[in-house]
Design a protein around this motif. Structure first.
Motif, short mmCIF file in Angstrom:
data_model
loop_
_atom_site.label_atom_id
_atom_site.label_comp_id
_atom_site.label_asym_id
_atom_site.label_seq_id
_atom_site.Cartn_x
_atom_site.Cartn_y
_atom_site.Cartn_z
N ASN A 126 0.80 -1.23 0.00
CA ASN A 126 0.00 0.00 0.00
C ASN A 126 0.83 1.28 0.00
O ASN A 126 0.52 2.24 0.70
N ASN A 127 1.88 1.30 -0.80
CA ASN A 127 2.71 2.50 -0.96
C ASN A 127 2.27 3.25 -2.21
O ASN A 127 1.81 2.65 -3.18
N TYR A 128 2.43 4.56 -2.20
CA TYR A 128 2.11 5.39 -3.37
C TYR A 128 3.40 6.04 -3.84
O TYR A 128 4.03 6.80 -3.11
N LEU A 129 3.80 5.71 -5.06
CA LEU A 129 5.07 6.16 -5.63
C LEU A 129 4.74 7.13 -6.76
O LEU A 129 4.16 6.73 -7.78
N VAL A 130 5.09 8.39 -6.58
CA VAL A 130 4.65 9.46 -7.47
C VAL A 130 5.84 10.12 -8.16
O VAL A 130 6.70 10.71 -7.50
N THR A 139 9.38 4.34 -13.87
CA THR A 139 9.43 2.92 -13.51
C THR A 139 10.65 2.55 -12.68
O THR A 139 10.86 1.38 -12.36
N ASP A 140 11.44 3.53 -12.26
CA ASP A 140 12.50 3.28 -11.29
C ASP A 140 11.95 3.40 -9.87
O ASP A 140 12.69 3.65 -8.92
N ASP A 141 10.64 3.19 -9.72
CA ASP A 141 10.03 3.19 -8.38
C ASP A 141 10.57 2.03 -7.54
O ASP A 141 10.76 2.17 -6.34
N VAL A 154 1.71 -6.05 -2.41
CA VAL A 154 0.31 -5.85 -2.78
C VAL A 154 -0.08 -4.39 -2.53
O VAL A 154 0.48 -3.73 -1.65
N GLY A 155 -1.00 -3.89 -3.34
CA GLY A 155 -1.58 -2.58 -3.11
C GLY A 155 -0.70 -1.39 -3.41
O GLY A 155 -1.05 -0.26 -3.06
N ASP A 163 0.88 14.25 -14.37
CA ASP A 163 -0.19 15.15 -14.79
C ASP A 163 -0.81 15.95 -13.64
O ASP A 163 -1.76 16.70 -13.84
N GLY A 164 -0.29 15.79 -12.43
CA GLY A 164 -0.78 16.55 -11.29
C GLY A 164 -2.05 15.99 -10.66
O GLY A 164 -2.59 16.58 -9.73
N VAL A 165 -2.51 14.86 -11.17
CA VAL A 165 -3.71 14.21 -10.63
C VAL A 165 -3.29 12.87 -10.05
O VAL A 165 -2.52 12.13 -10.68
N LEU A 166 -3.76 12.54 -8.86
CA LEU A 166 -3.44 11.24 -8.27
C LEU A 166 -4.28 10.16 -8.95
O LEU A 166 -5.42 9.89 -8.55
N ASN A 167 -3.73 9.60 -10.01
CA ASN A 167 -4.46 8.63 -10.82
C ASN A 167 -3.55 7.48 -11.25
O ASN A 167 -3.59 7.03 -12.39
N GLY A 168 -2.74 7.00 -10.34
CA GLY A 168 -1.79 5.93 -10.65
C GLY A 168 -2.47 4.58 -10.83
O GLY A 168 -3.68 4.43 -10.69
N SER A 169 -1.64 3.59 -11.11
CA SER A 169 -2.14 2.23 -11.28
C SER A 169 -1.24 1.26 -10.54
O SER A 169 -0.12 1.59 -10.16
N ALA A 170 -1.73 0.06 -10.36
CA ALA A 170 -1.02 -0.95 -9.57
C ALA A 170 0.37 -1.22 -10.12
O ALA A 170 0.56 -1.33 -11.33
N ASP A 171 1.34 -1.32 -9.21
CA ASP A 171 2.70 -1.75 -9.56
C ASP A 171 3.26 -2.52 -8.38
O ASP A 171 3.70 -1.95 -7.41
N ASN A 172 3.23 -3.82 -8.51
CA ASN A 172 3.74 -4.71 -7.48
C ASN A 172 4.86 -5.57 -8.03
O ASN A 172 5.13 -6.66 -7.53
N SER A 173 5.57 -5.06 -9.02
CA SER A 173 6.62 -5.83 -9.71
C SER A 173 7.90 -5.96 -8.89
O SER A 173 8.59 -6.95 -8.98
N VAL A 174 8.28 -4.94 -8.13
CA VAL A 174 9.48 -4.91 -7.29
C VAL A 174 10.73 -5.33 -8.06
O VAL A 174 11.53 -6.16 -7.62
#
Length: 181
Positions: A126-130, A139-141, A154-155, A163-174
């Motif tokens: 449940n982390n948010y990487l912006v 993608t260097d998150d 997960v999450g 774009d200045g809008v919090l509209n990300g998508s799932a990334d659990n690739s690590v």
């Protein structure tokens, strides 16, 4: 931290950290703001054990390195932190780590182990990487996390479009880790 302090050498070094934890054990670093260090905002690279970083702001490192948090040891928990405006180490996790409910913003690279030879396990939830203005590759998150590592992930959300809008998508690739979740 004195941003102009260079230690005993002509370049920034570990003597230019905001908070040095050395080989500390059984500590909770809670509601702390660590900013503007010339090397790492927080350095816990002396073999720490059972360290929790929670509800803190770790941001705006300066000078040549621009790193937020370097951790080596065992059993680290990072929960509810904001890490922002750094080149990297959001966090550098060379320890078994729980990384939960954190925000990394405007990173060069965010969560990393730095291609370590160590074998670590991570709970990354449940982390948010912006991505921000200084992020060249969103993608260097998850960066330099190799197949020696395993992660329950997960999450996690990557918001890489700037774009200045919090509209990300799932990334659990690590990155290259073996993902268990």
């Amino acid at each position: 931290t004195d941003p102009g302090y260079k230690g005993t050498s002509s370049t920034s070094s570990s003597s230019s950290n905001d908070l040095n934890l050395g080989s500390s054990s059984n500590m909770i670093v809670d509601h702390v703001s660590a900013e503007f260090a010339a090397y790492n905002n927080i350095d816990a690279s002396g073999g720490t054990n059972n360290i929790t970083f929670s509800n803190s702001i770790i941001a705006n490192p300066i000078a040549s390195q621009r790193f937020n948090l370097h951790n080596e040891g065992s059993n680290t928990t990072m929960i509810g932190n904001i890490m922002a405006n750094s080149h990297g180490r959001n966090a550098l996790a060379k320890a078994n780590t729980q990384y939960v409910n954190n925000v990394a913003y405007n990173y060069g690279y965010a969560f990393t182990t730095g291609n370590s030879a160590g074998k670590f396990t991570f709970d990354i939830e449940n982390n948010y990487l912006v991505a921000g203005p200084s992020t060249s590759t969103a993608t260097d998150d998850f960066y330099q996390v190799d197949s020696n590592q395993s992660a329950y992930a997960v999450g996690n959300i990557l918001d890489g479009n700037k774009d200045g809008v919090l509209n990300g998508s799932a990334d659990n690739s690590v990155d290259g880790a073996v993902v268990l979740g």
